[in-house]
Design a protein around this motif. Structure first.
Motif, short mmCIF file in Angstrom:
data_model
loop_
_atom_site.label_atom_id
_atom_site.label_comp_id
_atom_site.label_asym_id
_atom_site.label_seq_id
_atom_site.Cartn_x
_atom_site.Cartn_y
_atom_site.Cartn_z
N PRO A 1 -10.53 9.89 -6.40
CA PRO A 1 -11.08 9.32 -7.60
C PRO A 1 -11.82 8.00 -7.47
CG PRO A 1 -8.74 9.80 -7.86
CD PRO A 1 -9.14 10.09 -6.46
N ALA A 2 -11.22 6.91 -7.22
CA ALA A 2 -11.87 5.61 -7.32
C ALA A 2 -11.88 4.90 -5.99
CB ALA A 2 -11.14 4.77 -8.36
N SER A 3 -12.53 3.78 -5.96
CA SER A 3 -12.56 2.96 -4.74
C SER A 3 -11.35 2.05 -4.69
CB SER A 3 -13.83 2.12 -4.75
OG SER A 3 -13.72 1.05 -3.86
N ALA A 4 -10.81 1.84 -3.51
CA ALA A 4 -9.66 0.96 -3.35
C ALA A 4 -10.02 -0.47 -3.73
CB ALA A 4 -9.15 1.00 -1.91
N ASP A 5 -11.28 -0.82 -3.68
CA ASP A 5 -11.71 -2.17 -4.01
C ASP A 5 -11.75 -2.40 -5.51
OD1 ASP A 5 -11.96 -2.80 -1.35
OD2 ASP A 5 -14.07 -2.21 -1.27
N SER A 6 -11.43 -1.36 -6.33
CA SER A 6 -11.51 -1.52 -7.76
C SER A 6 -10.31 -2.26 -8.34
CB SER A 6 -11.65 -0.15 -8.45
OG SER A 6 -10.50 0.62 -8.20
N SER A 7 -9.26 -2.49 -7.54
CA SER A 7 -8.14 -3.25 -8.06
C SER A 7 -8.56 -4.71 -8.17
CB SER A 7 -6.91 -3.11 -7.15
OG SER A 7 -7.15 -3.67 -5.89
N PRO A 8 -7.99 -5.42 -9.17
CA PRO A 8 -8.44 -6.78 -9.43
C PRO A 8 -8.38 -7.68 -8.21
CG PRO A 8 -6.88 -6.05 -11.11
CD PRO A 8 -6.96 -4.98 -10.06
N SER A 9 -7.34 -7.60 -7.42
CA SER A 9 -7.22 -8.50 -6.28
C SER A 9 -7.82 -7.91 -5.01
CB SER A 9 -5.74 -8.81 -6.02
OG SER A 9 -5.08 -7.63 -5.59
N GLY A 10 -8.18 -6.61 -5.04
CA GLY A 10 -8.71 -5.96 -3.85
C GLY A 10 -7.60 -5.48 -2.92
N ALA A 11 -6.35 -5.89 -3.20
CA ALA A 11 -5.22 -5.46 -2.37
C ALA A 11 -4.69 -4.13 -2.89
CB ALA A 11 -4.12 -6.51 -2.42
N VAL A 12 -4.22 -3.31 -1.99
CA VAL A 12 -3.66 -2.01 -2.35
C VAL A 12 -2.16 -2.16 -2.55
CG1 VAL A 12 -3.33 0.37 -1.60
CG2 VAL A 12 -5.47 -0.81 -1.07
N PRO A 13 -1.65 -1.79 -3.74
CA PRO A 13 -0.21 -1.86 -3.98
C PRO A 13 0.55 -0.96 -3.00
CG PRO A 13 -1.41 -1.45 -6.02
CD PRO A 13 -2.38 -1.31 -4.90
N GLU A 14 1.76 -1.36 -2.67
CA GLU A 14 2.61 -0.60 -1.75
C GLU A 14 2.74 0.87 -2.18
OE1 GLU A 14 4.91 0.58 1.32
OE2 GLU A 14 3.88 -1.33 1.16
N ALA A 15 2.89 1.11 -3.48
CA ALA A 15 3.08 2.48 -3.98
C ALA A 15 1.90 3.38 -3.63
CB ALA A 15 3.28 2.46 -5.49
N LEU A 16 0.72 2.81 -3.46
CA LEU A 16 -0.48 3.62 -3.20
C LEU A 16 -0.85 3.68 -1.73
CD1 LEU A 16 -2.61 2.48 -6.26
CD2 LEU A 16 -1.08 4.46 -6.05
N ARG A 17 0.04 3.22 -0.88
CA ARG A 17 -0.21 3.28 0.57
C ARG A 17 0.35 4.57 1.15
NH1 ARG A 17 1.06 -2.98 2.24
NH2 ARG A 17 -0.46 -3.86 0.80
N PHE A 18 -0.40 5.63 0.94
CA PHE A 18 -0.07 6.92 1.54
C PHE A 18 -1.37 7.68 1.75
CE2 PHE A 18 0.08 7.67 -3.06
CZ PHE A 18 -0.63 8.85 -3.20
N THR A 19 -1.33 8.64 2.64
CA THR A 19 -2.50 9.47 2.90
C THR A 19 -2.11 10.94 2.87
OG1 THR A 19 -2.14 9.38 5.29
CG2 THR A 19 -3.63 7.72 4.34
N GLY A 20 -3.09 11.78 2.77
CA GLY A 20 -2.86 13.21 2.76
C GLY A 20 -4.14 13.96 3.04
N THR A 21 -4.11 15.24 2.77
CA THR A 21 -5.26 16.11 2.96
C THR A 21 -5.32 17.06 1.77
OG1 THR A 21 -4.87 16.03 5.33
CG2 THR A 21 -6.35 17.73 4.53
N THR A 22 -6.50 17.30 1.25
CA THR A 22 -6.61 18.22 0.12
C THR A 22 -6.37 19.65 0.58
OG1 THR A 22 -8.96 18.66 0.36
CG2 THR A 22 -8.34 16.68 -0.92
#
Length: 191
Positions: A46-67
């Protein structure tokens, strides 16, 4: 001897909890979970990781996968907007009942909220059939065969929703029969 007969009973009870269709909710703390993972999804990120206000990625969103289509998925792309993680299994009748409402909510909040399905407890072919039959192909659906994302969020039963605010903080974890009430949970998170 008594300990040996007790262990299989405990193991069986644990497996029933993980494989039964969800019947209730519980609180989880994604901050306590691990950050590594590789798994699987359907649709583009969906969106760019840089869209968060601080530019930092919250711990909860630190995961990867494959469609399910074989495309890489990075949870960091969800940063900056509220997100719904829907944990489902293809053979679960409660999950099947939640599909239409989840798809409706994903369409209603498109561009404002990220919705991601996290499938587990089966093979990719069954997951693809579930996505097709329930018409939930309008948002990413991850194939989490090894259970990496399920473990990260401490999910022990399918048909569980996790709703995160724009900062990655968990604001709801639980089962919503038929997906009813999901839209209400998101209304207060979008401005």
């Amino acid at each position: 001897m008594r300990a040996r007969s007790f262990f299989p009973a405990v193991l069986a009870a644990g497996l029933l909890t993980v494989t039964g269709c969800g019947s209730g909710g519980r609180s989880t703390s994604p901050d306590d979970a691990g950050t590594d993972g590789s798994t699987t999804a359907t649709a583009s990120a969906p969106a760019s990781a840089d869209s968060s206000p601080s530019g930092a990625v919250p711990e909860a969103l630190r995961f990867t996968g494959t469609t399910l289509d074989g495309e890489p998925f990075d949870g960091a792309t969800l940063a900056g907007k509220p997100a719904v993680l829907w944990f489902w299994a293809p053979w679960c009748p409660k999950c099947k009942a939640q599909g239409p409402e989840t798809a409706k909510v994903a369409a209603e909040f498109k561009g404002k909220v990220n919705v991601v399905g996290v499938a587990g407890l089966d093979q990719p072919e069954a997951m693809k059939k579930f996505v097709s039959s329930t018409k939930i192909d309008g948002f990413p659906n991850l194939s989490d065969e090894p259970g990496t994302i399920w473990k990260k969020f401490e999910i022990t039963e399918q048909s569980t929703y996790i709703v995160l605010d724009k900062d990655g903080k968990t604001v709801f974890t639980g089962v919503l029969p038929g997906g009813k009430g999901l839209s209400d949970k998101l209304d207060g998170l979008v401005g």
